[in-house]
Design an enzyme around this catalytic site. Sequence first.
Site, PDB file in Angstrom:
ATOM      1  N   HIS A  87       0.902   6.238   2.002  1.00 49.51           N
ATOM      2  CA  HIS A  87       1.630   7.184   2.843  1.00 49.51           C
ATOM      3  C   HIS A  87       2.814   7.837   2.129  1.00 49.51           C
ATOM      4  O   HIS A  87       3.401   8.789   2.653  1.00 49.51           O
ATOM      5  CB  HIS A  87       2.033   6.518   4.155  1.00 49.51           C
ATOM      6  N   GLU A 101     -11.004  -9.389   3.020  1.00 51.64           N
ATOM      7  CA  GLU A 101      -9.744  -9.061   3.667  1.00 51.64           C
ATOM      8  C   GLU A 101     -10.013  -8.953   5.155  1.00 51.64           C
ATOM      9  O   GLU A 101     -10.757  -8.069   5.590  1.00 51.64           O
ATOM     10  CB  GLU A 101      -9.155  -7.756   3.135  1.00 51.64           C
ATOM     11  N   ARG A 145      -9.545   7.880  -0.703  1.00 44.25           N
ATOM     12  CA  ARG A 145     -10.515   8.316   0.295  1.00 44.25           C
ATOM     13  C   ARG A 145     -11.345   9.485  -0.230  1.00 44.25           C
ATOM     14  O   ARG A 145     -10.912  10.254  -1.091  1.00 44.25           O
ATOM     15  CB  ARG A 145      -9.804   8.726   1.584  1.00 44.25           C
ATOM     16  N   THR A 166      -8.333   3.335   8.849  1.00 43.40           N
ATOM     17  CA  THR A 166      -9.579   2.571   8.829  1.00 43.40           C
ATOM     18  C   THR A 166      -9.801   1.852  10.147  1.00 43.40           C
ATOM     19  O   THR A 166      -8.940   1.110  10.617  1.00 43.40           O
ATOM     20  CB  THR A 166      -9.563   1.547   7.680  1.00 43.40           C
ATOM     21  N   GLU A 192      -8.782   0.520  -2.928  1.00 43.11           N
ATOM     22  CA  GLU A 192      -9.655   0.550  -1.769  1.00 43.11           C
ATOM     23  C   GLU A 192     -10.531   1.795  -1.830  1.00 43.11           C
ATOM     24  O   GLU A 192     -10.032   2.905  -2.048  1.00 43.11           O
ATOM     25  CB  GLU A 192      -8.834   0.564  -0.475  1.00 43.11           C
ATOM     26  N   ASN A 209       0.855  -1.184   0.000  1.00 45.34           N
ATOM     27  CA  ASN A 209       0.000   0.000   0.000  1.00 45.34           C
ATOM     28  C   ASN A 209       0.898   1.243   0.000  1.00 45.34           C
ATOM     29  O   ASN A 209       1.707   1.427   0.903  1.00 45.34           O
ATOM     30  CB  ASN A 209      -0.903  -0.022   1.237  1.00 45.34           C
ATOM     31  N   HIS A 258      -3.862  -4.788   7.976  1.00 44.40           N
ATOM     32  CA  HIS A 258      -4.049  -3.689   8.916  1.00 44.40           C
ATOM     33  C   HIS A 258      -3.198  -3.888  10.158  1.00 44.40           C
ATOM     34  O   HIS A 258      -3.370  -4.855  10.898  1.00 44.40           O
ATOM     35  CB  HIS A 258      -5.510  -3.494   9.341  1.00 44.40           C
ATOM     36  N   ARG A 292      -7.077  12.636   1.388  1.00 49.92           N
ATOM     37  CA  ARG A 292      -5.981  13.001   2.294  1.00 49.92           C
ATOM     38  C   ARG A 292      -4.632  12.471   1.840  1.00 49.92           C
ATOM     39  O   ARG A 292      -3.603  12.923   2.294  1.00 49.92           O
ATOM     40  CB  ARG A 292      -6.262  12.528   3.721  1.00 49.92           C
ATOM     41  N   HIS A 318      -5.655   3.458  -1.432  1.00 49.82           N
ATOM     42  CA  HIS A 318      -6.962   3.804  -0.877  1.00 49.82           C
ATOM     43  C   HIS A 318      -7.318   5.217  -1.309  1.00 49.82           C
ATOM     44  O   HIS A 318      -6.700   6.181  -0.868  1.00 49.82           O
ATOM     45  CB  HIS A 318      -6.913   3.700   0.653  1.00 49.82           C
TER      46      HIS A 318
END
Length: 261
Positions: A20, A161, A55, A111, A80, A17, A204, A59, A53
């Site tokens: 970030h 998941e 969103r 999340t 996602e 992922n 996660h 962000r 992801h």
Amino acid sequence: MSSSKQSPKTLLRLGVNIDHVATIRNARGVSYPDPAAAARLAEEAGADGITAHLREDRRHIIEEDVEAIKRSVEVPLNLEIAATAEMEKIALKQKPNAVCLVPENRLELTTEGGLDVIKNKKFLKSYIDSLRAEIPKVSLFLAPDKLQIEAAVEVGATTIEMHTGEYCELDILFDTKKRDVEFDNLVRMAKFAKSLGLEVHAGHGLTISNVAAISTIKEVEELNIGHAIIADSIFLGLSEAVKAFKKRMAFGRESITEMQI
């Protein structure tokens, strides 16, 4: 503990992922670091897929990132999203290899918890039907709960998941008794989901210190990891961080006992 030789059936994929990377970029409002470049590096280092992801509050990842990542890598892209009309339109336009539906709260740092499929069966069934007309794999991000997993089948998901956040938090707190109970539940729910014909992923809160344990759950085919890899890359570099996670995952998978198999 006895071990078994790894076979194609026990191979475990790593989805990296890259959210970030975009978080760092957005903190200064500049064009770097580039998430697509990070995705290429992760692929070259052995990532089996890229997860992003998108969103509602944008962000970190933005739609232009999704387009750039698709152009930049050959491994599958897992997008996602929250189950909203806006995100459905974007997913159908971008056509990633897979979509994972996640709960989303604008006030959360990350999340929190799994999707409540039971309370939203009718809506999710229609939503997933629409996605699967163009996107073959639709996953639901769920707590390891039997009723939610059953509901995932009913609404037409191909994949779940499992949320590993509770296990990881207990591991950090060194609450070994509760951690082991949570791990046993993850094992049971992975087996249950697999028995229903679902593909099983997990993610996660996974770090280099706990990923090997989760990798021993033989029904899990893919782990999606972001924050810890990007954090470790500050010290190791992104390529080495990806390689380190792949190595730990392989160690865990290779330690599956004959009893588990």
